[in-house]
Design a protein around this motif. Structure first.
Motif, mmCIF file in Angstrom:
data_model
loop_
_atom_site.group_PDB
_atom_site.id
_atom_site.type_symbol
_atom_site.label_atom_id
_atom_site.label_comp_id
_atom_site.label_asym_id
_atom_site.label_seq_id
_atom_site.Cartn_x
_atom_site.Cartn_y
_atom_site.Cartn_z
ATOM 1 N N GLY A 138 -28.330 -14.721 -4.567
ATOM 2 C CA GLY A 138 -28.523 -13.157 -4.191
ATOM 3 C C GLY A 138 -28.907 -12.379 -5.489
ATOM 4 N N SER A 139 -28.577 -11.143 -5.462
ATOM 5 C CA SER A 139 -28.916 -10.250 -6.306
ATOM 6 C C SER A 139 -28.090 -8.976 -6.344
ATOM 7 N N GLN A 140 -27.058 -9.252 -7.341
ATOM 8 C CA GLN A 140 -25.826 -8.145 -7.429
ATOM 9 C C GLN A 140 -26.666 -7.006 -7.768
ATOM 10 N N PRO A 185 -36.372 -1.924 -7.152
ATOM 11 C CA PRO A 185 -35.653 -3.531 -7.043
ATOM 12 C C PRO A 185 -36.241 -4.450 -7.728
ATOM 13 N N SER A 186 -35.355 -5.573 -8.228
ATOM 14 C CA SER A 186 -35.782 -6.579 -8.744
ATOM 15 C C SER A 186 -36.014 -7.710 -7.780
ATOM 16 N N GLY A 238 -27.677 -5.425 -4.550
ATOM 17 C CA GLY A 238 -26.741 -5.560 -3.395
ATOM 18 C C GLY A 238 -27.195 -6.452 -2.421
ATOM 19 N N VAL A 239 -28.017 -7.628 -2.798
ATOM 20 C CA VAL A 239 -28.446 -8.544 -1.823
ATOM 21 C C VAL A 239 -27.593 -10.008 -1.951
ATOM 22 N N THR A 240 -27.000 -10.361 -0.870
ATOM 23 C CA THR A 240 -26.274 -11.507 -1.001
ATOM 24 C C THR A 240 -26.984 -12.732 -0.835
ATOM 25 N N GLY A 241 -26.169 -13.796 -1.074
ATOM 26 C CA GLY A 241 -26.875 -15.150 -0.946
ATOM 27 C C GLY A 241 -27.187 -15.434 0.523
#
Length: 337
Positions: free
Chosen positions: A165-167, A35-36, A170-173
């Protein structure tokens, strides 16, 4: 240049640099292996870390191995938790130091895995302690910890990706992230020692600060063969084919800078706030890097002069690297995994 180096590279570890330090299009290959943790360009103020909150995730598993993280069913608090689970007996990490750590990550909501450096093909992460270019969930969490410690981090959005977030992940804000960090060691930011002299028909290098190197290209034709001259001989292990190598680098092209007192760099790892990592010797970087760095020792500084056939050949790379360019790199090998 991280995108160009993947013609050069795939980053096998978490990418921690903030969005301001590089554009996501340059990191396309990063998601293939882990992940980033890139921070958003702006976000709410970071909460002050606390050592506990309610509820807390459950962490099991032996130190030095992948942690098992179980998120509670209850909603997370808004606290930024940095809790030492097992205290190491090494030196205390100071702000500004470069820390190597293993990680396991999860999203609280839904217990979604975020990957681990213990997974096959992954590697430990180099974390610039206290750096503003790195998400607080890593940069702030390691400061004050002792080497050898296992640390639980619960990061609300303001300590991670913020409202953006991080599209990619799959991480939302609104997601809270959970990490377990195993702090391995502090490593030098660059090669240490006296640099050897360089023949006058090769680029001259000045790299005695924690900043991009100064490269001066001579007013003569470049060599036709690969140059991989060791300027500082490291005392560490020999770099092996297939290892992940962590490096500070600066790069310039030969002809556009020929005869100038200071070359214009097309990129440098120093601009991102963290060393560059790649698997070496496996075709994940341009051939000149694979050929020139395998067999060198950790702690070394290497001057690479790469002819077009071992670089980008007849393919221009944007506006800064013309077709058929001879490339000049100064590379400090700071660690391997």
């Amino acid at each position: 240049m991280r995108r160009r180096l993947a013609a050069l590279l795939i980053l096998p570890a978490l990418v921690l640099t903030a969005c301001g330090g590089g554009d996501d299009s340059k990191k396309k290959d990063d998601a293939a292996s882990s992940p980033s943790a890139s921070a958003p360009p702006s976000q709410a103020p970071v909460p002050k870390p606390v050592d506990t909150a309610s509820p807390l995730p459950k962490v099991t598993g032996a130190d030095g191995k992948k942690a098992t993280i179980t998120a509670p069913k209850e909603k997370p608090s808004d606290k930024f938790v940095v809790k030492t689970l097992d205290k190491g007996d090494g030196a205390t990490v100071k702000s500004g130091e470069l820390v190597m750590a293993n990680f396991t990550g999860k999203i609280w909501q839904g217990n979604k895995e975020l990957g681990s450096s213990y997974d096959k093909g992954a590697s430990p992460q180099l974390i610039p302690a206290g750096a503003k270019t790195v998400i607080p969930a890593f940069a702030d969490a390691v400061v004050g910890q002792k080497i050898g410690s296992r640390v639980l981090v619960v990061a609300p959005p303001a300590a991670a990706f913020g409202s953006a977030g991080s599209q990619q992940l799959g991480v939302t804000g609104t997601d809270t992230l959970i990490f377990v960090l195993d702090i391995k060691e502090v490593i030098p930011k660059r090669a240490q020692g006296t640099q050897s002299s360089i023949p006058s028909d090769l680029p001259q290098i000045k790299a005695d600060k924690d900043a991009p190197a100064t490269i001066s290209v001579p007013k003569n034709d470049p060599p036709k063969e690969l140059v991989d001259k060791v300027l500082i001989e490291g005392k560490g292990a020999t770099v092996k084919n297939g290892q992940t190598v962590y490096m500070q680098y600066s790069g310039a092209t030969w002809k556009p800078n020929e005869g100038k007192p200071e070359a214009t760099l097309f990129d440098s790892s120093w601009k991102t706030g963290s060393p560059f990592a790649t698997v070496i010797g496996q075709g994940q970087v341009i051939e000149g890097w694979d050929k020139g760095l395998v067999g060198k020792k950790v702690g070394s500084r290497v001057l690479l002069v790469i002819p077009p056939a071992l670089g980008y050949k007849d393919q221009a790379q944007g506006d800064t690297i013309p077709a058929n360019s001879t490339l000049v790199f100064v590379v400090d090998i700071v660690a391997t995994a």
